[in-house]
Scaffold this active site. Structure first.
Site, PDB file in Angstrom:
ATOM      1  N   CYS A 116     -43.637 -20.514 -18.658  1.00  0.00           N
ATOM      2  CA  CYS A 116     -42.790 -21.683 -18.382  1.00  0.00           C
ATOM      3  C   CYS A 116     -41.759 -21.409 -17.285  1.00  0.00           C
ATOM      4  CB  CYS A 116     -42.067 -22.121 -19.648  1.00  0.00           C
ATOM      5  SG  CYS A 116     -43.181 -22.351 -21.020  1.00  0.00           S
ATOM      6  N   HIS A 256     -36.118 -26.601 -18.052  1.00  0.00           N
ATOM      7  CA  HIS A 256     -37.468 -26.609 -18.615  1.00  0.00           C
ATOM      8  C   HIS A 256     -37.470 -27.537 -19.825  1.00  0.00           C
ATOM      9  CE1 HIS A 256     -41.257 -25.610 -20.182  1.00  0.00           C
ATOM     10  NE2 HIS A 256     -40.827 -24.829 -21.153  1.00  0.00           N
ATOM     11  N   ASN A 286     -44.114 -30.490 -23.447  1.00  0.00           N
ATOM     12  CA  ASN A 286     -43.853 -29.247 -22.726  1.00  0.00           C
ATOM     13  C   ASN A 286     -45.038 -28.947 -21.808  1.00  0.00           C
ATOM     14  OD1 ASN A 286     -43.568 -26.578 -21.950  1.00  0.00           O
ATOM     15  ND2 ASN A 286     -42.925 -25.859 -23.975  1.00  0.00           N
TER      16      ASN A 286
HETATM   17  O1  UT7 Z   1     -41.959 -23.531 -23.358  1.00  0.00           O
HETATM   18  C1  UT7 Z   1     -41.873 -22.239 -23.817  1.00  0.00           C
HETATM   19  C2  UT7 Z   1     -40.776 -22.071 -24.744  1.00  0.00           C
HETATM   20  N1  UT7 Z   1     -41.026 -22.759 -25.994  1.00  0.00           N
HETATM   21  C3  UT7 Z   1     -40.008 -23.208 -26.682  1.00  0.00           C
HETATM   22  O2  UT7 Z   1     -38.902 -23.127 -26.228  1.00  0.00           O
HETATM   23  C4  UT7 Z   1     -40.257 -23.761 -28.052  1.00  0.00           C
HETATM   24  C5  UT7 Z   1     -39.161 -23.293 -28.961  1.00  0.00           C
HETATM   25  N2  UT7 Z   1     -39.335 -23.671 -30.357  1.00  0.00           N
HETATM   26  C6  UT7 Z   1     -39.195 -24.955 -30.783  1.00  0.00           C
HETATM   27  O3  UT7 Z   1     -39.017 -25.859 -30.009  1.00  0.00           O
HETATM   28  C7  UT7 Z   1     -39.197 -25.201 -32.273  1.00  0.00           C
HETATM   29  O4  UT7 Z   1     -39.098 -23.974 -32.944  1.00  0.00           O
HETATM   30  C8  UT7 Z   1     -40.441 -25.971 -32.792  1.00  0.00           C
HETATM   31  C9  UT7 Z   1     -40.371 -27.421 -32.322  1.00  0.00           C
HETATM   32  C10 UT7 Z   1     -41.711 -25.309 -32.290  1.00  0.00           C
HETATM   33  C11 UT7 Z   1     -40.458 -25.969 -34.308  1.00  0.00           C
HETATM   34  O5  UT7 Z   1     -39.260 -26.532 -34.814  1.00  0.00           O
HETATM   35  P1  UT7 Z   1     -38.440 -25.791 -35.969  1.00  0.00           P
HETATM   36  O6  UT7 Z   1     -37.298 -26.629 -36.272  1.00  0.00           O
HETATM   37  O7  UT7 Z   1     -38.156 -24.394 -35.473  1.00  0.00           O
HETATM   38  O8  UT7 Z   1     -39.465 -25.820 -37.157  1.00  0.00           O
HETATM   39  P2  UT7 Z   1     -40.124 -24.614 -37.951  1.00  0.00           P
HETATM   40  O9  UT7 Z   1     -41.138 -23.930 -37.114  1.00  0.00           O
HETATM   41  O10 UT7 Z   1     -39.069 -23.767 -38.585  1.00  0.00           O
HETATM   42  O11 UT7 Z   1     -40.845 -25.412 -39.087  1.00  0.00           O
HETATM   43  C12 UT7 Z   1     -40.107 -26.137 -40.068  1.00  0.00           C
HETATM   44  C13 UT7 Z   1     -41.090 -26.800 -40.992  1.00  0.00           C
HETATM   45  C14 UT7 Z   1     -42.158 -25.849 -41.521  1.00  0.00           C
HETATM   46  O12 UT7 Z   1     -42.442 -26.214 -42.845  1.00  0.00           O
HETATM   47  P3  UT7 Z   1     -41.870 -25.352 -44.067  1.00  0.00           P
HETATM   48  O13 UT7 Z   1     -42.411 -23.970 -43.874  1.00  0.00           O
HETATM   49  O14 UT7 Z   1     -40.391 -25.416 -43.924  1.00  0.00           O
HETATM   50  O15 UT7 Z   1     -42.413 -26.059 -45.256  1.00  0.00           O
HETATM   51  C15 UT7 Z   1     -43.348 -26.163 -40.662  1.00  0.00           C
HETATM   52  O16 UT7 Z   1     -44.562 -25.880 -41.308  1.00  0.00           O
HETATM   53  O17 UT7 Z   1     -41.785 -27.834 -40.281  1.00  0.00           O
HETATM   54  C16 UT7 Z   1     -43.189 -27.638 -40.427  1.00  0.00           C
HETATM   55  N3  UT7 Z   1     -43.856 -28.112 -39.229  1.00  0.00           N
HETATM   56  C17 UT7 Z   1     -44.263 -29.389 -39.073  1.00  0.00           C
HETATM   57  N4  UT7 Z   1     -44.164 -30.460 -39.875  1.00  0.00           N
HETATM   58  C18 UT7 Z   1     -44.659 -31.627 -39.404  1.00  0.00           C
HETATM   59  C19 UT7 Z   1     -44.178 -27.416 -38.130  1.00  0.00           C
HETATM   60  N5  UT7 Z   1     -44.802 -28.212 -37.239  1.00  0.00           N
HETATM   61  C20 UT7 Z   1     -44.852 -29.445 -37.808  1.00  0.00           C
HETATM   62  C21 UT7 Z   1     -45.368 -30.680 -37.389  1.00  0.00           C
HETATM   63  N6  UT7 Z   1     -45.257 -31.742 -38.199  1.00  0.00           N
HETATM   64  N7  UT7 Z   1     -45.965 -30.840 -36.196  1.00  0.00           N
END
Ligand code: UT7
Length: 336
Positions: A116, A256, A286
């Site tokens: 990225c 980004h 993204n």
């Molecule tokens: O471009 C390169 C750089 N990339 C980035 O900068 C991305 C950085 N990361 C992020 O933007 C975020 O971490 C994400 C958007 C990828 C994820 O958000 P989060 O708030 O960190 O969520 P998480 O991964 O901690 O997941 C929270 C919950 C989980 O469920 P449990 O384990 O708490 O029951 C996930 O399984 O949300 C669940 N989850 C979803 N639920 C519905 C993960 N993806 C989804 C989804 N729909 N698509």
């Protein structure tokens, strides 16, 4: 950059595929919801390349627009730099394929792999060649066909990414315009946090790697999120201070586009009003290396970038990598 030529962006161009994948579409594919995606990321829809579109095809469309805008022919290009993690092939480089498509017969061509942050790495490299007088026109393109390496059964990743291309033509500008500072960084110890495990020389393609879906992008979202917030703010501070500017000097931040919450952290840290930040991830998701140049091109086309404006471009991502630049806007070519 005392004693060297000042280098700026003479023109921009962008292209995103026609096909739109909405949050409602994704609700039918994986266990997710529009509410979760919008509140956790800010993304509403993304563009998807067609089966017969590879990265070089998207890059070509963006490149032609940038060249037309500057009224520069492909034959005048000295170099083409393509930043991508979704090259058409391992080799030849996507830049070489594009060089041929454009008919840029005298241009050197190479790909940059910095995920990225690729576009920021690309413009930093390009600037050195123009500043020292070796080259005059360098075309830098950030392009991704991320849909081709996305697992549409994995809700952790498939809601995030989209396809697109953004181009910038770099050339000499007057000394009060152009790039004033750059900051590039890498922390390879975090490489596994965002990667494609198979298909390279570590894990060549086998029936087993295919079965284990190792050719798809995987990401530890939470870890990358924390890293992103930290480096985005630090890199922005570094380039501002190197350029001799304060946070109040920023006219436009072009970050980004990974997550609205990451962008919000920078908005808060630097006390920016909404009109000083370019956001398009709601429409494109993204697009990795394409995010910044597409956002910049849209801002230019919407008349949000004026001569003399101070821009900060900042990116972060796989590698792990990060990078930022301060650019004083001015598209008039400097002729000695
Ligand atoms: O471009 C390169 C750089 N990339 C980035 O900068 C991305 C950085 N990361 C992020 O933007 C975020 O971490 C994400 C958007 C990828 C994820 O958000 P989060 O708030 O960190 O969520 P998480 O991964 O901690 O997941 C929270 C919950 C989980 O469920 P449990 O384990 O708490 O029951 C996930 O399984 O949300 C669940 N989850 C979803 N639920 C519905 C993960 N993806 C989804 C989804 N729909 N698509």
């Amino acid at each position: 950059m005392k004693g060297l030529r000042s280098v700026g962006i003479l023109s921009t161009g962008s292209y995103t595929p026609e096909k739109i994948l909405t949050n409602a579409d994704l609700e039918k594919m994986v266990d997710t919801s529009d509410e979760w995606i919008v509140s956790r990321t800010g993304i509403r829809e993304r563009r998807i390349a067609s089966d017969d579109q590879a990265s070089s095809d998207l890059a070509y469309e963006a490149a032609v627009k940038a060249l037309q805008k500057a009224n520069i022919s492909a034959e005048q290009l000295d170099m083409i730099i393509v930043a991508t993690v979704t090259p058409d092939h391992s080799f030849p480089s996507t830049a070489c394929i594009l060089q041929d498509k454009l008919g840029a017969s005298k241009a050197a061509a190479l790909d940059v792999s910095a995920a990225c942050t690729g576009f920021i790495y690309g413009i930093t490299i390009a600037t050195q060649f123009i500043a020292n007088g070796l080259y005059r026109y360098v075309l830098v393109i950030g392009v991704e066909a991320l849909s081709k390496i996305t697992d549409y059964t994995d809700r952790n990743t498939c809601v995030l990414f989209g396809d697109g291309a953004g181009a910038a033509l770099l050339g000499p500008v007057a000394s009060d315009k152009g790039f004033k500072s750059f900051d590039l960084g890498a922390d390879g110890s975090g490489g596994k946090l965002l990667s494609v495990a198979a298909g390279g020389s570590r894990n060549p393609a086998t029936a087993e790697t295919l079965e284990q879906k190792m050719h798809y992008l995987s990401m530890s979202g939470k870890e990358v999120f924390k890293f992103a917030v930290r480096v985005m703010n630090n890199a922005t501070e570094t380039v501002l201070s190197q350029a001799g500017y304060e946070k109040n000097d920023i006219d436009l931040l072009v970050p980004h586009q990974a997550n609205q919450r990451i962008i919000d952290s920078a908005v808060k840290r630097f006390g920016l009003s909404e009109d000083k930040v370019v956001v398009n991830l709601d429409r494109y998701g993204n697009m990795s290396s394409a995010s910044i140049p597409v956002a910049l091109d849209e801002a230019v086309n919407e008349g949000r970038v004026k001569d003399g404006d101070k821009l900060v471009l900042v990116g972060f991502g796989g590698g792990l990598t990060w990078g930022a630049a301060v650019l004083v806007w001015g598209t008039e070519e400097y002729v000695e």
